[in-house]
Design an enzyme around this catalytic site. Sequence first.
Site, short mmCIF file in Angstrom:
data_model
loop_
_atom_site.label_atom_id
_atom_site.label_comp_id
_atom_site.label_asym_id
_atom_site.label_seq_id
_atom_site.Cartn_x
_atom_site.Cartn_y
_atom_site.Cartn_z
N CYS A 1 13.32 11.62 6.46
CA CYS A 1 13.25 11.21 7.87
C CYS A 1 14.62 11.31 8.53
CB CYS A 1 12.73 9.78 7.96
SG CYS A 1 13.71 8.65 6.95
N GLU B 1 9.01 17.19 14.52
CA GLU B 1 9.52 16.98 13.16
C GLU B 1 8.83 17.95 12.20
OE1 GLU B 1 8.27 13.33 11.19
OE2 GLU B 1 10.29 13.04 10.39
N GLU C 1 9.48 1.98 10.83
CA GLU C 1 10.47 3.02 10.51
C GLU C 1 9.74 4.34 10.58
OE1 GLU C 1 13.62 2.56 9.88
OE2 GLU C 1 13.66 0.39 9.62
N GLY D 1 -4.91 5.47 4.25
CA GLY D 1 -4.48 4.67 5.41
C GLY D 1 -5.65 4.06 6.16
N LYS E 1 0.87 -1.18 0.00
CA LYS E 1 0.00 0.00 0.00
C LYS E 1 0.90 1.23 0.00
CE LYS E 1 -1.69 3.07 2.77
NZ LYS E 1 -1.77 4.20 1.84
N SER F 1 4.90 8.21 9.78
CA SER F 1 5.06 9.10 10.94
C SER F 1 4.96 8.32 12.25
CB SER F 1 3.96 10.16 10.90
OG SER F 1 2.70 9.51 10.97
#
Length: 488
Positions: free
Chosen positions: A289, A386, A255, A213, A180, A234
């Site tokens: 990232c 972030e 991750e 999602g 996905k 995220s």
Amino acid sequence: MTAKVLAPQSFYVNGRELAPQGRTLRELVDPADGHVLTTVPDGTAEDVDAAVRAAREALENGPWSRMSGRERSRILLRVAQLIRERADELAELESYNVGKPITLARYVDVETAIEQYEYWAAMAQGLDGATRKVPIPAFAYTVREPVGVVGAITPFNFPLILGSSKIGPALAAGCTVVHKPSDETPLSALFMARLFTEAGVPDGVVNVVPGTGPVVGEALLRHPGVDKIAFTGSSAIGRHIAGLAGQHLKPVTLELGGNGAHLVFADANLGQAVDAVIRAFVFNTGQFCMAGPRLLVERPVYDTVLGMLSEAVPAVPVGDPRNPATVVGPMAGERHLQKVESYLDLAGTDGGTFLVGGKRRAGDGFFVEPTVITDLPETSRVLTEEVFGPVLTVQAFDTEEEAVALANSTPYGLAAGLQTSSVTRAHRVAAQLRAGIVWVNDWAMLDPSMPFGGVGASGFGRENGPDVLEAYTRTKSVLISMAEPAAS
Ligand code: NAD
């Protein structure tokens, strides 16, 4: 591919493109000017079910998981070769969909994907077990079996690379996959789906279902036919996914986000250091990232470094992603631009000083100026969260201990770096930085053989490197009794 309007794309399940009838069509826009590029249907839970069934059938009854590692290796090399043959086309696709500067798309994204498939082709041949000497009359050995059907969920910023970093090891291990991609940037994943078939990957082994999602991602997480989840995205969504994976007892690698610190010591080669500092925060328009958006500078060279940044940052070429000289393109979408703008507003409210930039660029497209901010209080969310854009904050430090404490002061722990001419300091500080990867006197060197991943809010598990195969295989122990049968 040079057309500005692309053919509509659709799901790829069991080696075939499925008609998008009845699905919501999502318009994808070019982030450089906002014009509509193409449409892609959003998948449904039923589409996920069809893809998982195809992947299960391919796993349990198809040739892929039974083939020798050498045969899988040959096909993975063919995948790498086909990417090489279609490199310019794939780079353009990634550039239009994500707004990536074309040189970056061609020589980082596409080239890395090639290297990854070549690496996994080699690793596919080394999947062996061990014999064990046990203190009973038995011949004992272990074998590594594919973990099963892998649900791969990837973010918007490096669609091709983060797809290959999951699909590559999964295929090497003999697994099958439902991918996905991000609903915002699914085009390279759909392109790759066709390429796998062309390379000889059997039908059903790689299936791609784009969509949101909450619909496609969650259906994948909850599906009983999925054996493992590999997620990049995220930290907020990662937490939610870890919870769902726990509920459904699925192993998961996560991750997640980052907020890397970049330490410049007074003994560093400052010219080289400032080059690395700029690369670390503008790379992929800061949507990286493993970026280094928090610059920490030893006080004796603080003013010098600020002076160098105020000259060099405005000279970074920003603009048309299709111009080979462009280094910074637009943000990948309007929501990303708005997020960065909200942090720029916050920096102003928190008393920050804009040394360079600080604004959206006038005109079409989702451009923001590369920005350098000083004088923020340590509690500012611009420092602790972030931002995910081309924004650098700068703080001064007096001692190595203070620098390490500041570097480790956020919940994240993905990448960090330091600039120094002292080898002993390099080792000492690298050992103390809370991060999955540390660069010394450079930033963003990566190789498929070098693992990366996070600690804390940056997640767990690693991608790249030989250990990743542990996540895509499970070990079975076999003990064959060697005891003599009793005489009858
Ligand atoms: P995101 O978390 O919004 O989305 C990531 C993926 O998760 C997308 O495919 C999205 O559709 C899907 N998703 C969203 N909600 C879901 C749900 N409820 N269930 C299942 N799937 C769901 O992230 P993003 O904005 O696409 O990407 C940016 C983030 O990714 C940043 O935080 C960045 O640091 C992180 N990232 C991490 C790495 C790494 O290697 N650690 C690499 C790239 C990006």
